[in-house]
Design a protein around this motif. Structure first.
Motif, PDB file in Angstrom:
ATOM      1  N   THR A 132       0.831  -1.195   0.000  1.00  0.00           N
ATOM      2  CA  THR A 132       0.000   0.000   0.000  1.00  0.00           C
ATOM      3  C   THR A 132       0.866   1.246   0.000  1.00  0.00           C
ATOM      4  OG1 THR A 132      -1.678  -1.178   1.292  1.00  0.00           O
ATOM      5  CG2 THR A 132      -1.852   1.219   1.211  1.00  0.00           C
ATOM      6  N   TRP A 210      -5.105  -1.515   6.245  1.00  0.00           N
ATOM      7  CA  TRP A 210      -3.997  -1.704   5.308  1.00  0.00           C
ATOM      8  C   TRP A 210      -2.685  -2.027   6.027  1.00  0.00           C
ATOM      9  CZ3 TRP A 210      -7.341   2.606   4.594  1.00  0.00           C
ATOM     10  CH2 TRP A 210      -8.207   2.482   3.503  1.00  0.00           C
ATOM     11  N   ARG A 215       2.234  -7.054   6.030  1.00  0.00           N
ATOM     12  CA  ARG A 215       2.045  -6.068   4.972  1.00  0.00           C
ATOM     13  C   ARG A 215       3.065  -4.943   5.102  1.00  0.00           C
ATOM     14  NH1 ARG A 215      -2.508  -6.402   1.999  1.00  0.00           N
ATOM     15  NH2 ARG A 215      -2.425  -4.187   1.486  1.00  0.00           N
ATOM     16  N   ALA A 217       3.659  -0.836   3.936  1.00  0.00           N
ATOM     17  CA  ALA A 217       3.099   0.400   3.402  1.00  0.00           C
ATOM     18  C   ALA A 217       4.195   1.453   3.346  1.00  0.00           C
ATOM     19  CB  ALA A 217       1.937   0.890   4.265  1.00  0.00           C
TER      20      ALA A 217
END
Length: 376
Positions: A132, A210, A215, A217
Motif C-alpha cells: 500500500t 492496510w 504487509r 506500506a
C-alpha cells in the motif's frame, strides 16, 4: 570447508514484511527465490531498511539492524540506479571484510519509482515490495488534487494499492468534506481517500485495514504534509523528528532526510520517505493509473479517432466539460501528464535502442577480433 549460513525462519522474517507470494510452507526455500538462493549458498536473506550513499542498513529480523556494503558493480558510475537495491528490497548478504556485503538483489513484486532530476534519463527507485502507498496530503495549503493525480500515476503502475490520506483534519479552517468531494472522480474509480488527525491514534485507526501483519506500506507526500507525525502515531512513540510548516504556503522542512523501513506494533512495516518536490514520469506509466480512466473512456467516444479535443465536431471531452461533468482543470492536468509520459517514453525508447545497438556493435567487434587473432 565453511558451513552454510543460518537461514532465518519465515516466522522471523514475517516481522519485516514476509511472506512472499507463493510461500506457504515453513521453509524459505519454498519461495520463488529458491533458484537465486541456491546460487549463493554462502548468503542469507535480509531486507533493506535504510539506503545511504555509501551503503545500506538491512534487517534479518525486527530490531536487528546490520550495516552492509554494496556490491562493487553497484558503485560504477554508469550502473543503472534502478538496478541497485532500494528500501523495501530483499537481498542476499554474505560475510566479508570489513563488513558484510550484498551478494544479490532478489526479484521485486512491486515498486514506486520516478524519473530522476537532471538532463540524463535515469530512474530513481523510491521503495520496493510494498502493498500500500499512502499518498499523504495536508488539509491546508498543501491540498492539491492535481499533485495527488501525479502521485497516483507513479504509484499505480508499480503494482501497489494507493490510498489518499488527508491529514490535519483537526486544524482550524480545514474542510475535510469539501476536500473529499474534490476527489470524487478518484473515489468513483475505487481509489480510497480518508481524512485523519495524524496526532490522534483513534483517528489514524482508519488506516489499520492496510496495516495488518506481513504487509508493507509507504508514506509519500510533500514536506510538512504530516508523514513523520503519522509514523509516530502508528508507532505509539516519538521516533521520527517532526517540524513546523510555514504559514505562507504550508510547506515544511525535510525532517525526514532518508527513507527508512520501520516495523509497526500491528505486525506491518512502514516506510517513511522525505518530501519529494519533483515527480517526473518514467515513460512506463498508463494514464488510466493516474485516476484518468474516465477521461480515457470519454476520449474513445469522440467522433474522430485522432480528435485533439479542441474544435473538432463530436468531441465527447468538450461535451463533458460543457455539461459540467468533467472538470476543466483536471482535463488540463491529464493533457500535461500525457505529454510528459509521452516525452519520457520517447527518451526511454531511444536509450534502450542505443544500448541494444551498442551490444550488437560490441559483439561484432569481438567476433572480428576473434577471427583475426583467435579466441583469447
Amino acid at each position: 570447508m565453511s558451513s552454510a549460513p543460518s537461514v532465518p525462519s519465515v516466522a522471523v522474517l514475517a516481522a519485516i514484511g514476509w511472506p512472499w507470494p507463493g510461500t506457504t510452507a515453513g521453509d524459505i526455500n519454498d519461495s520463488a527465490w529458491s533458484g537465486l538462493i541456491a546460487a549463493h549458498p554462502d548468503a542469507r536473506p535480509a531486507r533493506v531498511i535504510e539506503q545511504h550513499r555509501t551503503g545500506y542498513v538491512v534487517a534479518e529480523s525486527a530490531g536487528h539492524a546490520l550495516a552492509v556494503e554494496s556490491p562493487p558493480e553497484w558503485m560504477r558510475r554508469r550502473f543503472p540506479a534502478q538496478d541497485r537495491a532500494a528500501v523495501g528490497d530483499w537481498v542476499l548478504i554474505r560475510e566479508a571484510s570489513p563488513r558484510p556485503q550484498i551478494a544479490a538483489l532478489l526479484p521485486r513484486r512491486s515498486t514506486i519509482k520516478r524519473a530522476a532530476a537532471g538532463e540524463h534519463y535515469q530512474q530513481q527507485m523510491i521503495a520496493a515490495n510494498i502493498d500500500t502507498v499512502f499518498v499523504v496530503c495536508g488539509l491546508d495549503a498543501d491540498f492539491n488534487p492535481r499533485r495527488i493525480e501525479r502521485y497516483l500515476l507513479l504509484v499505480r503502475g508499480g503494482g501497489a494499492e494507493p490510498v489518499v490520506v488527508l491529514t490535519k483534519a483537526d486544524k482550524d479552517g480545514s474542510d475535510a468534506e469539501a476536500s473529499l468531494a474534490a476527489l470524487a472522480e478518484l473515489a468513483a474509480q475505487g481509489i480510497v481517500a480518508v481524512a485523519v488527525n495524524a496526532r490522534d491514534r483513534d483517528s489514524v485507526a482508519a488506516l489499520d485495514r492496510w496495516l495488518g501483519p506481513g504487509r508493507t506500506a509507504v508514506l509519500v507526500g510533500s514536506s510538512g504534509a504530516g508523514k513523520s507525525t503519522l509514523t509516530n502515531t502508528l508507532l505509539g512513540t516519538e521516533k521520527m523528528k517532526t517540524g513546523e510548516v510555514r504559514e505562507s504556503d504550508a510547506r515544511g522542512r525535510h525532517t525526514t532526510t532518508y527513507r527508512t523501513l520501520i516495523p509497526l506494533p500491528s505486525g506491518a512495516c512502514l516506510i517513511d520517505t522525505p518530501g519529494m518536490r519533483e515527480l517526473k514520469p518514467t515513460g512506463e506509466e498508463d494514464l488510466a493509473d493516474g485516476g484518468f480512466a474516465d477521461i480515457e473512456t470519454l476520449a474513445g467516444e469522440c467522433k474522430f479517432r485522432d480528435c485533439r479535443h479542441a474544435k473538432e465536431p463530436g468531441c465527447a471531452i468538450r461535451a463533458a466539460i460543457d455539461a459540467g461533468t468533467l472538470d476543466r482543470a483536471r482535463f488540463a492536468n491529464y493533457l500535461k501528464l500525457r505529454d510528459e509520459v509521452a516525452g519520457a517514453a520517447n527518451v526511454l525508447a531511444t536509450r534502450l535502442a542505443q544500448k541494444s545497438d551498442a551490444r550488437v556493435q560490441n559483439k561484432a567487434l569481438n567476433k572480428r577480433l576473434d577471427d583475426k587473432y583467435g579466441k583469447r
